[in-house]
Design a protein around this motif. Structure first.
Motif, PDB file in Angstrom:
ATOM      1  N   PRO A 183       8.044  10.875  17.435  1.00 37.62           N
ATOM      2  CA  PRO A 183       7.412  12.176  17.217  1.00 37.62           C
ATOM      3  C   PRO A 183       7.882  12.853  15.930  1.00 37.62           C
ATOM      4  O   PRO A 183       8.367  13.987  15.936  1.00 37.62           O
ATOM      5  N   VAL A 184       7.765  12.147  14.819  1.00 30.92           N
ATOM      6  CA  VAL A 184       8.113  12.692  13.509  1.00 30.92           C
ATOM      7  C   VAL A 184       6.895  12.590  12.605  1.00 30.92           C
ATOM      8  O   VAL A 184       6.051  11.698  12.788  1.00 30.92           O
ATOM      9  N   ASP A 185       6.810  13.477  11.633  1.00 31.57           N
ATOM     10  CA  ASP A 185       5.616  13.500  10.796  1.00 31.57           C
ATOM     11  C   ASP A 185       5.607  12.434   9.711  1.00 31.57           C
ATOM     12  O   ASP A 185       4.715  12.417   8.852  1.00 31.57           O
ATOM     13  N   ILE A 186       6.566  11.517   9.764  1.00 28.60           N
ATOM     14  CA  ILE A 186       6.553  10.366   8.861  1.00 28.60           C
ATOM     15  C   ILE A 186       6.323   9.070   9.641  1.00 28.60           C
ATOM     16  O   ILE A 186       6.458   7.977   9.075  1.00 28.60           O
ATOM     17  N   SER A 187       5.977   9.158  10.918  1.00 26.01           N
ATOM     18  CA  SER A 187       5.867   7.957  11.749  1.00 26.01           C
ATOM     19  C   SER A 187       4.829   6.974  11.220  1.00 26.01           C
ATOM     20  O   SER A 187       4.969   5.764  11.396  1.00 26.01           O
ATOM     21  N   VAL A 188       3.800   7.478  10.564  1.00 29.63           N
ATOM     22  CA  VAL A 188       2.736   6.610  10.049  1.00 29.63           C
ATOM     23  C   VAL A 188       3.260   5.644   8.993  1.00 29.63           C
ATOM     24  O   VAL A 188       2.671   4.579   8.768  1.00 29.63           O
ATOM     25  N   PHE A 189       4.383   5.954   8.368  1.00 31.08           N
ATOM     26  CA  PHE A 189       4.910   5.107   7.299  1.00 31.08           C
ATOM     27  C   PHE A 189       5.813   3.998   7.814  1.00 31.08           C
ATOM     28  O   PHE A 189       6.127   3.057   7.081  1.00 31.08           O
ATOM     29  N   GLY A 190       6.285   4.091   9.053  1.00 30.58           N
ATOM     30  CA  GLY A 190       7.110   3.037   9.617  1.00 30.58           C
ATOM     31  C   GLY A 190       6.287   1.790   9.847  1.00 30.58           C
ATOM     32  O   GLY A 190       5.095   1.853  10.124  1.00 30.58           O
ATOM     33  N   GLY A 191       6.894   0.626   9.750  1.00 22.74           N
ATOM     34  CA  GLY A 191       6.154  -0.610   9.916  1.00 22.74           C
ATOM     35  C   GLY A 191       5.448  -0.980   8.618  1.00 22.74           C
ATOM     36  O   GLY A 191       6.053  -1.019   7.553  1.00 22.74           O
ATOM     37  N   TYR A 192       4.153  -1.245   8.725  1.00 19.70           N
ATOM     38  CA  TYR A 192       3.378  -1.674   7.560  1.00 19.70           C
ATOM     39  C   TYR A 192       2.444  -0.561   7.104  1.00 19.70           C
ATOM     40  O   TYR A 192       1.425  -0.296   7.738  1.00 19.70           O
ATOM     41  N   PHE A 193       2.770   0.070   5.981  1.00 18.39           N
ATOM     42  CA  PHE A 193       1.864   1.045   5.387  1.00 18.39           C
ATOM     43  C   PHE A 193       1.147   0.338   4.246  1.00 18.39           C
ATOM     44  O   PHE A 193       1.790  -0.205   3.347  1.00 18.39           O
ATOM     45  N   PRO A 194      -0.190   0.307   4.263  1.00 14.63           N
ATOM     46  CA  PRO A 194      -0.951  -0.540   3.339  1.00 14.63           C
ATOM     47  C   PRO A 194      -0.553  -0.376   1.877  1.00 14.63           C
ATOM     48  O   PRO A 194      -0.607   0.725   1.326  1.00 14.63           O
ATOM     49  N   PHE A 195      -0.127  -1.484   1.287  1.00 12.15           N
ATOM     50  CA  PHE A 195       0.183  -1.587  -0.142  1.00 12.15           C
ATOM     51  C   PHE A 195       1.293  -0.640  -0.605  1.00 12.15           C
ATOM     52  O   PHE A 195       1.391  -0.340  -1.794  1.00 12.15           O
ATOM     53  N   ALA A 196       2.153  -0.199   0.324  1.00 13.67           N
ATOM     54  CA  ALA A 196       3.284   0.642  -0.067  1.00 13.67           C
ATOM     55  C   ALA A 196       4.314  -0.138  -0.855  1.00 13.67           C
ATOM     56  O   ALA A 196       5.077   0.437  -1.627  1.00 13.67           O
ATOM     57  N   SER A 197       4.360  -1.445  -0.658  1.00 20.73           N
ATOM     58  CA  SER A 197       5.311  -2.287  -1.382  1.00 20.73           C
ATOM     59  C   SER A 197       4.632  -3.600  -1.741  1.00 20.73           C
ATOM     60  O   SER A 197       3.648  -4.003  -1.108  1.00 20.73           O
ATOM     61  N   ARG A 198       5.153  -4.253  -2.753  1.00 14.95           N
ATOM     62  CA  ARG A 198       4.671  -5.594  -3.090  1.00 14.95           C
ATOM     63  C   ARG A 198       5.712  -6.647  -2.753  1.00 14.95           C
ATOM     64  O   ARG A 198       5.380  -7.749  -2.346  1.00 14.95           O
ATOM     65  N   PHE A 199       6.989  -6.302  -2.932  1.00  9.22           N
ATOM     66  CA  PHE A 199       8.081  -7.218  -2.639  1.00  9.22           C
ATOM     67  C   PHE A 199       9.072  -6.540  -1.697  1.00  9.22           C
ATOM     68  O   PHE A 199       9.190  -5.313  -1.677  1.00  9.22           O
ATOM     69  N   SER A 200       9.837  -7.336  -0.960  1.00 12.88           N
ATOM     70  CA  SER A 200      10.795  -6.757  -0.020  1.00 12.88           C
ATOM     71  C   SER A 200      11.861  -5.885  -0.687  1.00 12.88           C
ATOM     72  O   SER A 200      12.264  -4.863  -0.113  1.00 12.88           O
ATOM     73  N   PRO A 201      12.343  -6.202  -1.910  1.00  8.06           N
ATOM     74  CA  PRO A 201      13.334  -5.294  -2.526  1.00  8.06           C
ATOM     75  C   PRO A 201      12.783  -3.896  -2.805  1.00  8.06           C
ATOM     76  O   PRO A 201      13.557  -2.956  -3.011  1.00  8.06           O
ATOM     77  N   ASP A 202      11.450  -3.745  -2.815  1.00  8.17           N
ATOM     78  CA  ASP A 202      10.855  -2.428  -3.045  1.00  8.17           C
ATOM     79  C   ASP A 202      11.306  -1.415  -1.995  1.00  8.17           C
ATOM     80  O   ASP A 202      11.481  -0.231  -2.302  1.00  8.17           O
ATOM     81  N   VAL A 203      11.471  -1.877  -0.762  1.00 10.96           N
ATOM     82  CA  VAL A 203      11.809  -0.958   0.326  1.00 10.96           C
ATOM     83  C   VAL A 203      13.175  -0.320   0.072  1.00 10.96           C
ATOM     84  O   VAL A 203      13.319   0.907   0.054  1.00 10.96           O
TER      85      VAL A 203
END
Length: 362
Positions: A118-138
């Motif tokens: 129940p947080v207003d950033i929950s939509v970003f957890g998991g896979y957010f479309p095209f938020a990253s290209r490589f794992s080090p991006d996270v």
């Protein structure tokens, strides 16, 4: 004459890849925790005991969490012990957050979207479309661009839950049992098990997100109740055995890495002495490092040498429309809250910086 006890000549390509990675990680001291030499101490009280549940089933959990728990238990020298539970063993995955908050669990590993935090950033957890290209991006966005502060800020508003850390998992691909995907039109009507945010985005192309317990996915794929999965990358498909069922793998990636996090019950956390808190944080970092190698090495080799699935591809011109649509999806999500807007701005800033930095960043 040499006695070769590690003969891989009879293995399939994917089996050789997995065996090679296991051998490397073992030699690097990453495959299993070593007990630390510590002096024996007579203790006047019983050890602290925690219950931790992960989103992952046993075969995947061995790589994404078990090594961390084993390492912590060995190094804690009897002062504390964590009991590990896999997906849905104590509570359904969708109830992980509630169970953590009320103290049924002391710690969890998941993403916000999957457990409906129940947080207003929950939509970003998991896979957010095209938020990253490589794992080090996270890790880079959390360390250098301010995502870590935003996550801490969001959970500071939640009673009795403390956020600790986020790391990268595998990229997101779509895998199907009998229906190859060679165009956007082929997504229409596919019943696919996956993570919530990616499913929400892909539904605009007619894909039907389906939620079932993790242990039921294999049966649902075999019976035809599911046409495929959009839950992981190639490494997990092979590790979990789903590559034995799915015939096709879409090479186009929806995003470069899953955002996975660690959380603790605040009251449980405050009862842990500082040196064990630090040990827990350190083994989380160890887990982040292990996964980075396990996924990064496995993804490329299994795409090239894995023999169990045929690779298909949506043409670049069509795929460019998906990438463009993701930008409007980002703007749509940014309207959901001021904090969500800040996250989207970080994604945009980071993507711009990586493009300007050029090779090897983009």
């Amino acid at each position: 004459m040499t006695n070769n006890t590690d003969d891989t000549s009879k293995m399939s390509p994917s089996e050789r890849i997995l065996a090679t990675r296991r051998k490397f990680l073992a030699s690097a001291g990453l495959a299993a925790p070593a007990a630390l030499a510590t002096p024996a101490i007579v203790r006047a009280q019983a050890p602290i005991r925690w219950r931790l549940q992960t989103y992952a089933g046993p075969s995947l959990g061995e790589h994404v969490i078990k090594r961390q728990v084993d390492a912590f238990n060995a190094a804690a020298n009897g002062e504390m012990e964590i009991e590990l539970y896999y997906a849905d063993q104590l509570v359904p995955t969708s109830e992980l957050f509630r169970a953590l908050q009320n103290g049924t669990l002391d710690a969890i590993q998941s993403d916000e979207a999957t457990m409906a935090a129940p947080v207003d950033i929950s939509v970003f957890g998991g896979y957010f479309p095209f938020a990253s290209r490589f794992s080090p991006d996270v890790g880079a966005m959390f360390m250098y661009y301010g995502l870590d502060e935003i996550w801490k800020e969001a959970y500071a508003d939640i009673e009795n839950v403390t956020y600790l850390s986020t790391g990268a998992w595998d990229p997101l691909h779509i895998f199907t049992v009998n229906k190859p995907i060679r165009s956007l039109a082929d997504l229409n009507g596919l019943r696919v098990f996956g993570v919530p945010t990616a499913g929400r985005f892909l539904s605009r192309y007619g894909l039907i997100p389906v939620t079932v317990p993790w242990d039921d996915v294999e049966v649902a794929l075999r019976t035809g109740d599911l046409d495929g999965v959009a839950w992981c990358g190639f490494t997990e498909m092979y590790a979990m055995g789903w590559a034995d069922i799915c015939k096709y793998a879409l090479a186009n990636s929806i995003t470069g890495a899953w955002f996975g996090s660690y959380y603790v019950n605040t009251q449980s956390w405050e009862k842990v002495p500082p040196h064990l808190q630090q040990l827990y944080r350190s083994t989380i970092d160890q887990s982040h490092y292990y996964r980075l190698i396990w996924y990064w090495g496995g993804e490329a080799k299994l795409r090239v040498e894995g023999e169990k699935m045929e690779l298909t591809e949506i043409p670049s011109q069509e795929w460019a429309q998906v990438v463009k649509d993701a930008q409007s999806f980002w703007d749509e999500v940014a309207q959901e809250s001021p904090r969500a807007a800040r996250v989207v701005e970080i994604f945009k800033k980071y993507a711009s910086d990586m493009e300007k930095a050029g090779y090897p960043y983009r």
